[in-house]
Scaffold this motif. Structure first.
Motif, short mmCIF file in Angstrom:
data_model
loop_
_atom_site.label_atom_id
_atom_site.label_comp_id
_atom_site.label_asym_id
_atom_site.label_seq_id
_atom_site.Cartn_x
_atom_site.Cartn_y
_atom_site.Cartn_z
N TYR A 161 0.70 -1.17 0.00
CA TYR A 161 -0.09 0.15 0.01
C TYR A 161 1.02 1.17 0.16
N HIS A 162 1.83 1.32 0.77
CA HIS A 162 2.70 2.53 0.91
C HIS A 162 3.65 2.77 -0.56
N GLU A 163 4.23 1.39 -0.99
CA GLU A 163 4.92 1.46 -2.11
C GLU A 163 4.05 2.07 -3.26
N LEU A 164 2.95 1.73 -3.28
CA LEU A 164 1.88 2.26 -4.22
C LEU A 164 1.51 3.71 -4.21
N GLY A 165 1.90 4.26 -3.18
CA GLY A 165 1.46 5.60 -2.80
C GLY A 165 0.30 6.06 -1.56
N GLY A 166 -0.18 4.82 -1.32
CA GLY A 166 -1.12 4.87 -0.20
C GLY A 166 -1.11 5.77 0.76
N GLY A 167 0.43 5.68 1.35
CA GLY A 167 0.65 6.59 2.34
C GLY A 167 0.56 8.03 2.34
N ASP A 168 0.47 8.44 1.42
CA ASP A 168 -0.18 9.86 0.84
C ASP A 168 -1.54 10.28 0.96
N LEU A 169 -2.26 9.36 1.09
CA LEU A 169 -3.75 9.70 1.12
C LEU A 169 -3.97 9.99 2.60
N ASP A 170 -5.28 10.70 2.76
CA ASP A 170 -5.88 11.21 4.11
C ASP A 170 -6.62 9.87 4.76
N VAL A 171 -6.59 8.87 4.52
CA VAL A 171 -6.84 7.98 5.39
C VAL A 171 -5.67 6.86 5.86
N THR A 172 -6.02 6.40 6.88
CA THR A 172 -4.84 5.38 7.69
C THR A 172 -4.88 4.15 6.61
N THR A 173 -3.81 3.29 6.95
CA THR A 173 -3.61 2.20 6.15
C THR A 173 -4.89 1.13 6.77
N GLY A 174 -5.04 1.18 7.82
CA GLY A 174 -6.29 0.27 8.67
C GLY A 174 -7.35 0.73 7.80
N ASP A 175 -7.80 1.96 7.44
CA ASP A 175 -8.95 2.43 6.71
C ASP A 175 -9.00 1.86 5.36
N ALA A 176 -7.86 1.68 4.94
CA ALA A 176 -7.82 1.18 3.40
C ALA A 176 -7.92 -0.45 3.38
N PHE A 177 -7.56 -1.00 4.53
CA PHE A 177 -7.33 -2.52 4.70
C PHE A 177 -8.95 -2.92 4.91
N VAL A 178 -9.59 -2.12 5.76
CA VAL A 178 -10.91 -2.64 6.25
C VAL A 178 -11.87 -2.66 5.17
N LEU A 179 -11.60 -1.53 4.20
CA LEU A 179 -12.39 -1.60 2.86
C LEU A 179 -11.98 -2.74 1.76
N TYR A 180 -10.61 -3.02 1.89
CA TYR A 180 -10.01 -3.98 0.95
C TYR A 180 -10.90 -5.35 1.56
N ALA A 181 -10.81 -5.45 2.90
CA ALA A 181 -11.46 -6.50 3.39
C ALA A 181 -12.90 -6.71 3.00
N ARG A 182 -13.56 -5.58 3.10
CA ARG A 182 -15.17 -5.58 2.74
C ARG A 182 -15.37 -6.12 1.26
N LEU A 183 -14.34 -5.57 0.36
CA LEU A 183 -14.67 -5.80 -1.01
C LEU A 183 -14.16 -7.03 -1.25
N TYR A 184 -12.91 -7.54 -0.98
CA TYR A 184 -12.20 -8.74 -1.24
C TYR A 184 -12.26 -9.92 -0.22
N GLY A 185 -12.61 -9.83 0.98
CA GLY A 185 -12.50 -10.63 1.99
C GLY A 185 -10.91 -10.49 2.57
N ILE A 186 -10.67 -11.51 3.53
CA ILE A 186 -9.37 -11.58 4.17
C ILE A 186 -8.85 -12.71 3.77
N PRO A 187 -7.95 -12.91 2.74
CA PRO A 187 -6.99 -14.13 2.30
C PRO A 187 -6.29 -14.73 3.54
N GLU A 188 -5.86 -16.00 3.49
CA GLU A 188 -5.02 -16.64 4.59
C GLU A 188 -3.70 -15.81 4.32
#
Length: 198
Positions: free
Chosen positions: A130-157
């Motif tokens: 997420y940070h390598e792709l520039g996500g760290g520059d956004l106004d949301v936390t990495t946690g916010d992004a992850f919980v949205l990712y988990a909502r859309l794609y689930g949590i893989p093993e």
């Protein structure tokens, strides 16, 4: 100071820094009480974390204050998971991630909990990419992004970089419009049924 720092640096390279530092933690901010030179050396070498004895200063509960509410949700999340590496910008998201993790059942190695497994094999790789792709520059936390990712794609093993690159690039593009909800194609809020886990 210079000589002590160099000696500590050499010790770190030879055997590693083993003595934990002492810190106060207040509202998820850490203040070093003892061990500033160890922190300085470890930061110089881009250490991911520092072993510490933590003295937690818990503020009085204030349900009118979002940051206070998030912190109290974090304390509940920590009691269950033991994790401190994730943070959210809005109330309710620690509870949501905990709900997602209820049905997360990876094969874990001996001595590890599913939460340790989640942090090591899912959240840390997600955060790095997420940070390598520039996500760290956004106004949301990495946690916010992850919980949205988990909502859309689930949590893989486990998260593998080649599987994550494309969906995460798309998610970051969508999150760039998060401050302009009318332009965003996604919602940070979720419904009851969207809690699937891969």
């Amino acid at each position: 100071f210079k000589e002590k720092w160099i000696a500590l640096c050499e010790a770190h390279l030879e055997e590693g820094i083993r003595d934990p530092i002492k810190v106060y933690e207040f509202m998820n901010w850490f203040y070093v009480l003892e061990g500033n030179k160890r922190v300085s050396v470890l930061k110089y070498f881009d250490a991911w974390s520092v072993q510490a004895e933590v003295i937690r200063l818990v503020p009085k509960r204030d349900t009118e204050d979002d940051q206070n509410t998030i912190y109290y949700e974090f304390l509940e999340f920590y009691k269950v998971t033991g994790l401190i590496s994730i943070w959210f910008s809005k109330p309710g998201r620690f509870k949501r991630l905990l709900k997602y993790l209820e049905s997360y059942t990876p094969e874990t190695s001996i001595g590890r909990t599913k939460y340790d497994h989640f942090e090591r094999y899912v959240y840390y790789p997600f955060r790095r990419i997420y940070h390598e792709l520039g996500g760290g520059d956004l106004d949301v936390t990495t946690g916010d992004a992850f919980v949205l990712y988990a909502r859309l794609y689930g949590i893989p093993e486990k998260i593998y970089e080649y599987d994550l690159q494309a969906p995460l690039r798309q998610l970051i593009e969508e999150l760039k419009t998060y401050d302009q909800p009318d332009k965003a194609g996604i919602s940070m809020e979720d419904s009851e049924e969207s809690t699937g886990v891969l």
